[in-house]
Scaffold this motif. Structure first.
Motif, short mmCIF file in Angstrom:
data_model
loop_
_atom_site.label_atom_id
_atom_site.label_comp_id
_atom_site.label_asym_id
_atom_site.label_seq_id
_atom_site.Cartn_x
_atom_site.Cartn_y
_atom_site.Cartn_z
N PRO A 1 96.15 58.49 -62.63
CA PRO A 1 95.25 58.82 -63.76
C PRO A 1 94.38 60.05 -63.55
O PRO A 1 93.66 60.43 -64.48
CB PRO A 1 94.40 57.55 -63.93
N GLU A 2 94.42 60.68 -62.37
CA GLU A 2 93.69 61.94 -62.20
C GLU A 2 94.47 63.12 -62.80
O GLU A 2 94.00 64.26 -62.78
CB GLU A 2 93.44 62.22 -60.71
N CYS A 3 95.68 62.85 -63.35
CA CYS A 3 96.50 63.92 -63.94
C CYS A 3 95.97 64.27 -65.34
O CYS A 3 95.38 63.43 -66.02
CB CYS A 3 97.95 63.47 -64.08
N HIS B 1 87.59 67.88 -61.56
CA HIS B 1 89.04 67.68 -61.52
C HIS B 1 89.52 67.54 -60.08
O HIS B 1 88.91 68.11 -59.17
CB HIS B 1 89.78 68.86 -62.15
N CYS B 2 90.62 66.83 -59.91
CA CYS B 2 91.28 66.78 -58.60
C CYS B 2 92.18 68.00 -58.51
O CYS B 2 93.04 68.21 -59.36
CB CYS B 2 92.09 65.50 -58.47
N GLU B 3 91.99 68.79 -57.44
CA GLU B 3 92.75 70.04 -57.32
C GLU B 3 94.24 69.79 -57.09
O GLU B 3 95.04 70.72 -57.23
CB GLU B 3 92.17 70.88 -56.19
N LEU C 1 100.34 69.06 -52.09
CA LEU C 1 99.63 68.44 -50.96
C LEU C 1 98.12 68.55 -51.15
O LEU C 1 97.63 69.53 -51.69
CB LEU C 1 100.00 69.17 -49.66
N CYS C 2 97.39 67.54 -50.70
CA CYS C 2 95.93 67.62 -50.71
C CYS C 2 95.49 68.27 -49.39
O CYS C 2 95.70 67.70 -48.32
CB CYS C 2 95.31 66.23 -50.84
N PRO C 3 94.89 69.47 -49.46
CA PRO C 3 94.51 70.16 -48.23
C PRO C 3 93.49 69.38 -47.41
O PRO C 3 93.39 69.58 -46.19
CB PRO C 3 93.93 71.49 -48.72
N GLY D 1 87.27 67.01 -47.21
CA GLY D 1 86.44 66.75 -48.40
C GLY D 1 87.26 66.33 -49.60
O GLY D 1 88.28 65.65 -49.46
N CYS D 2 86.83 66.72 -50.79
CA CYS D 2 87.53 66.33 -52.02
C CYS D 2 86.95 67.18 -53.16
O CYS D 2 85.72 67.27 -53.28
CB CYS D 2 87.29 64.84 -52.29
N SER D 3 87.82 67.77 -53.96
CA SER D 3 87.32 68.65 -55.04
C SER D 3 86.52 67.86 -56.07
O SER D 3 85.61 68.40 -56.70
CB SER D 3 88.47 69.40 -55.72
N LEU D 4 86.83 66.59 -56.25
CA LEU D 4 86.05 65.77 -57.20
C LEU D 4 84.65 65.52 -56.65
O LEU D 4 83.66 65.66 -57.36
CB LEU D 4 86.76 64.44 -57.45
N VAL E 1 84.67 56.47 -57.06
CA VAL E 1 84.29 56.47 -55.63
C VAL E 1 84.45 57.84 -54.99
O VAL E 1 83.89 58.08 -53.92
CB VAL E 1 85.07 55.43 -54.79
N ASN E 2 85.21 58.72 -55.62
CA ASN E 2 85.43 60.06 -55.07
C ASN E 2 84.18 60.92 -55.27
O ASN E 2 84.18 61.96 -55.92
CB ASN E 2 86.60 60.77 -55.76
N THR E 3 83.06 60.47 -54.72
CA THR E 3 81.78 61.19 -54.80
C THR E 3 81.01 60.93 -53.51
O THR E 3 81.32 59.98 -52.77
CB THR E 3 80.92 60.67 -55.97
FE1 SF4 Z 1 90.21 64.51 -53.77
FE2 SF4 Z 1 92.40 65.03 -55.13
FE3 SF4 Z 1 92.48 65.17 -52.49
FE4 SF4 Z 1 92.27 62.77 -53.74
S1 SF4 Z 1 93.99 64.19 -53.80
S2 SF4 Z 1 91.09 63.48 -51.98
S3 SF4 Z 1 91.01 63.33 -55.50
S4 SF4 Z 1 91.25 66.48 -53.86
#
Ligand code: SF4
Ligand code: 13P
Length: 353
Positions: free
Chosen positions: A250-252, A222-224, A308-310, A137-140, A165-167
């Protein structure tokens, strides 16, 4: 050169006992020779000890791709053995969306997260789109629902809504147009409106606000991964070696972006490193991207505050193999949602073509 340990996929990953065993070739000298050109691509970031584990999977996946008439769309955050050895198209969200729209293959395997697979399905509705792990998934994407967007429409009548697009597709269906981190300013300005809602990433919205006179109204998503970076840790890297360049996504948070020498999408960050060739650089983004760029720029030293993005890390060679072998897990989007969401995505793609 500083090389962080590569992320080995969980070898002992739990498998459904109903699933057939993987049929992989042995790591013979012949296979080693056949895959030598692929190992050349990753030899700076994948150790000779790791390669015998990856090589049979890579060979089996590349054979299955031919058998299934499939392509693998690999996001910049995939680990190097996926990104460089089985990915057919590699890039940021926008580049992958465009590839999804133009590929002639019958099957798309999304080596990325669920919202990316949904975007591929929207742009290639007649293709089979697979994601190796449905839980990627994605926290956003989790931060906002279609109901929330309808509430925003009521609260801000007449104000256009741009969604990152992160939706989910359901959220996209409620919006006027999508954007990615590489075209957000252009998309916002294309609407010709003095005020625009830019959802759901608060920090991307704040970054865009620094680049345009259009008034941006943000959501609090927010992006985790990116929200964990701090300006202090980056300043400490610079203090330790003043020549160190800091490149941020830019997600920072805004203070992190202020510290950076350059800010851009994952593709723009890669281009920056490849063209400027800094002696030492910190890529303030998901950790695997540094390994992927390091594989192609061994002269550059990468400092890695390794976040890392889980969700991205749920995708492994093993799961890509299973995905192609068993044609799992197929991504579907409800027809009514798909039609409206496609309009928002196509509007963006046409704008940037
Ligand atoms: Fe979502 Fe952040 Fe992972 Fe990208 S890095 S997929 S924005 S949680
Ligand atoms: P890019 O569009 O820059 O690749 O970003 C996607 C993403 O998920 C970043 O966290």
């Amino acid at each position: 050169m500083t090389i962080a340990a590569n992320v080995l996929p969980a070898a002992a990953e739990k498998r459904d006992s109903a699933q057939p065993a993987r049929s992989l070739p042995a790591f013979t000298p012949a296979l080693q020779r056949e895959l030598e050109p692929l190992y050349e691509r990753v030899k700076h970031v994948v150790t000779p000890m790791e390669w015998p584990h990856y090589a049979p999977l890579i060979k089996a996946i590349n054979d299955l791709k031919v058998e299934r008439n499939a392509v693998i769309l690999a996001h910049n955050y995939m680990t190097p053995e996926i990104f460089h050895c089985v990915g057919d198209f590699r890039g940021d969200s926008l580049q992958l969306a465009k590839e999804a729209a133009r590929t002639q293959a019958a099957v798309i395997v999304q080596a990325g997260v669920h919202f990316m697979a949904e975007t591929s399905k929207l742009l290639s509705p007649d293709k089979t789109v697979l994601i190796p792990d449905m839980k990627a998934g994605c926290s956003l994407a989790e931060s906002i629902t279609a109901e929330d967007v309808r509430m925003l429409r009521d609260a801000y009548p007449g104000v256009p809504i741009v969604t990152y697009v992160n939706t989910s597709a359901a959220v996209k269906a409620e919006c006027d147009i999508t954007c990615t981190s590489s075209n957000a300013v252009k998309v916002v300005e294309s609407l010709g409106s003095p005020r625009v809602l830019l959802i759901p990433d608060e920090y991307l919205a704040k970054y865009v606000q620094t680049k345009t006179s259009v008034e941006i109204i943000a959501w609090k998503g927010h992006c985790e991964v990116h929200e964990r970076f701090t300006a202090e840790e980056l300043e400490a890297f610079r203090a330790a070696d003043p020549g160190t360049k800091i490149i941020a996504h830019p997600e920072c948070p805004p203070d992190v972006i202020k510290t950076a020498d350059f800010t851009g999408s994952t593709a723009a960050m890669i281009d920056w490193v490849k063209t400027k060739r800094p002696r030492k650089v910190v890529l303030v983004t998901e950790c695997s991207m540094s390994s992927n760029v390091a594989a192609e720029a061994p002269d550059v030293e990468f400092v890695r505050p390794c976040n890392l993005c889980p969700h991205m890390k749920r995708i492994s060679l093993e799961k890509i193999y299973d995905s192609l072998a068993m044609m799992q897990h197929e991504v579907h989007v409800d027809a009514d949602v798909a039609e409206r969401a496609r309009r928002a995505v196509e509007r963006m793609v046409n704008l940037t073509n």
